[in-house]
Design a protein around this motif. Sequence first.
Motif, PDB file in Angstrom:
ATOM      1  N   THR A  81     -23.824  32.165 -21.822  1.00  0.00           N
ATOM      2  CA  THR A  81     -24.612  30.994 -21.424  1.00  0.00           C
ATOM      3  C   THR A  81     -23.740  29.852 -20.906  1.00  0.00           C
ATOM      4  O   THR A  81     -23.909  29.381 -19.784  1.00  0.00           O
ATOM      5  N   CYS A  82     -22.819  29.398 -21.732  1.00  0.00           N
ATOM      6  CA  CYS A  82     -22.113  28.131 -21.484  1.00  0.00           C
ATOM      7  C   CYS A  82     -21.177  28.159 -20.281  1.00  0.00           C
ATOM      8  O   CYS A  82     -20.983  27.133 -19.625  1.00  0.00           O
ATOM      9  N   GLN A  83     -20.601  29.323 -20.011  1.00  0.00           N
ATOM     10  CA  GLN A  83     -19.623  29.369 -18.914  1.00  0.00           C
ATOM     11  C   GLN A  83     -20.235  29.064 -17.557  1.00  0.00           C
ATOM     12  O   GLN A  83     -19.529  28.683 -16.626  1.00  0.00           O
ATOM     13  N   LEU A  84     -21.556  29.182 -17.438  1.00  0.00           N
ATOM     14  CA  LEU A  84     -22.198  28.865 -16.167  1.00  0.00           C
ATOM     15  C   LEU A  84     -21.854  27.448 -15.716  1.00  0.00           C
ATOM     16  O   LEU A  84     -21.697  27.196 -14.524  1.00  0.00           O
ATOM     17  N   CYS A  85     -21.725  26.541 -16.661  1.00  0.00           N
ATOM     18  CA  CYS A  85     -21.354  25.158 -16.325  1.00  0.00           C
ATOM     19  C   CYS A  85     -19.927  24.818 -16.753  1.00  0.00           C
ATOM     20  O   CYS A  85     -19.232  24.094 -16.044  1.00  0.00           O
ATOM     21  N   HIS A  86     -19.512  25.325 -17.912  1.00  0.00           N
ATOM     22  CA  HIS A  86     -18.218  24.946 -18.472  1.00  0.00           C
ATOM     23  C   HIS A  86     -17.055  25.765 -17.905  1.00  0.00           C
ATOM     24  O   HIS A  86     -15.930  25.675 -18.402  1.00  0.00           O
ATOM     25  N   PRO A  88     -28.167  20.339 -20.668  1.00  0.00           N
ATOM     26  CA  PRO A  88     -29.531  20.713 -21.058  1.00  0.00           C
ATOM     27  C   PRO A  88     -29.558  21.200 -22.510  1.00  0.00           C
ATOM     28  O   PRO A  88     -28.560  21.720 -23.012  1.00  0.00           O
ATOM     29  N   PRO A  89     -30.687  21.025 -23.194  1.00  0.00           N
ATOM     30  CA  PRO A  89     -30.781  21.523 -24.563  1.00  0.00           C
ATOM     31  C   PRO A  89     -30.431  23.008 -24.633  1.00  0.00           C
ATOM     32  O   PRO A  89     -30.877  23.797 -23.798  1.00  0.00           O
ATOM     33  N   ARG A  90     -29.574  23.348 -25.592  1.00  0.00           N
ATOM     34  CA  ARG A  90     -29.163  24.739 -25.833  1.00  0.00           C
ATOM     35  C   ARG A  90     -28.598  25.397 -24.576  1.00  0.00           C
ATOM     36  O   ARG A  90     -28.715  26.591 -24.379  1.00  0.00           O
ATOM     37  N   GLY A  91     -27.986  24.590 -23.718  1.00  0.00           N
ATOM     38  CA  GLY A  91     -27.411  25.132 -22.499  1.00  0.00           C
ATOM     39  C   GLY A  91     -28.446  25.790 -21.611  1.00  0.00           C
ATOM     40  O   GLY A  91     -28.153  26.710 -20.853  1.00  0.00           O
ATOM     41  N   ALA A  92     -29.694  25.322 -21.708  1.00  0.00           N
ATOM     42  CA  ALA A  92     -30.829  25.874 -20.955  1.00  0.00           C
ATOM     43  C   ALA A  92     -31.171  27.297 -21.385  1.00  0.00           C
ATOM     44  O   ALA A  92     -31.790  28.042 -20.639  1.00  0.00           O
ATOM     45  N   ASN A  93     -30.757  27.674 -22.594  1.00  0.00           N
ATOM     46  CA  ASN A  93     -31.078  28.993 -23.123  1.00  0.00           C
ATOM     47  C   ASN A  93     -31.835  28.802 -24.440  1.00  0.00           C
ATOM     48  O   ASN A  93     -31.228  28.742 -25.516  1.00  0.00           O
ATOM     49  N   PRO A  94     -33.163  28.725 -24.394  1.00  0.00           N
ATOM     50  CA  PRO A  94     -33.946  28.458 -25.598  1.00  0.00           C
ATOM     51  C   PRO A  94     -33.861  29.564 -26.650  1.00  0.00           C
ATOM     52  O   PRO A  94     -34.266  29.360 -27.797  1.00  0.00           O
TER      53      PRO A  94
END
Length: 120
Positions: free
Chosen positions: A42-47, A91-97
């Motif tokens: 999830t997070c690597q998409l932005c980070h 975004p909340p939860r890295g946009a992964n609900p």
Amino acid sequence: MAMRLKTPFGLAVALLGAASAHAGRPPELAGFERGRAVWLGTCQLCHAEPATGAPQLGDAQAWAPRVAQGKAVLYRHALEGFMGPLGDEMPPRGANPDLSDDDVKAAVDYMVQASQTVKP
């Protein structure tokens, strides 16, 4: 549910797999497997994409002011979302609900540790 290995070959394969899971990873990040898995999923998409404005994995300078706020603030921003002063959004939860609170916190812990000890 425990996995049962019926042969010595099966045991050897399992041991090699466990060892290779840590191969090439700095010892400072041992124990952060769950956080790394969440980061990869999830997070690597932005980070891991500088154009997003998100602090990049391993960038100690970018993470320092965030880390100085304390883990409680980092966790809250990651769980609830956050709008930065430059209009950059977490975004909340890295946009992964689908991520649990513990998953999100593990990812934060992984990114903080990586920013203090290694370059990706």
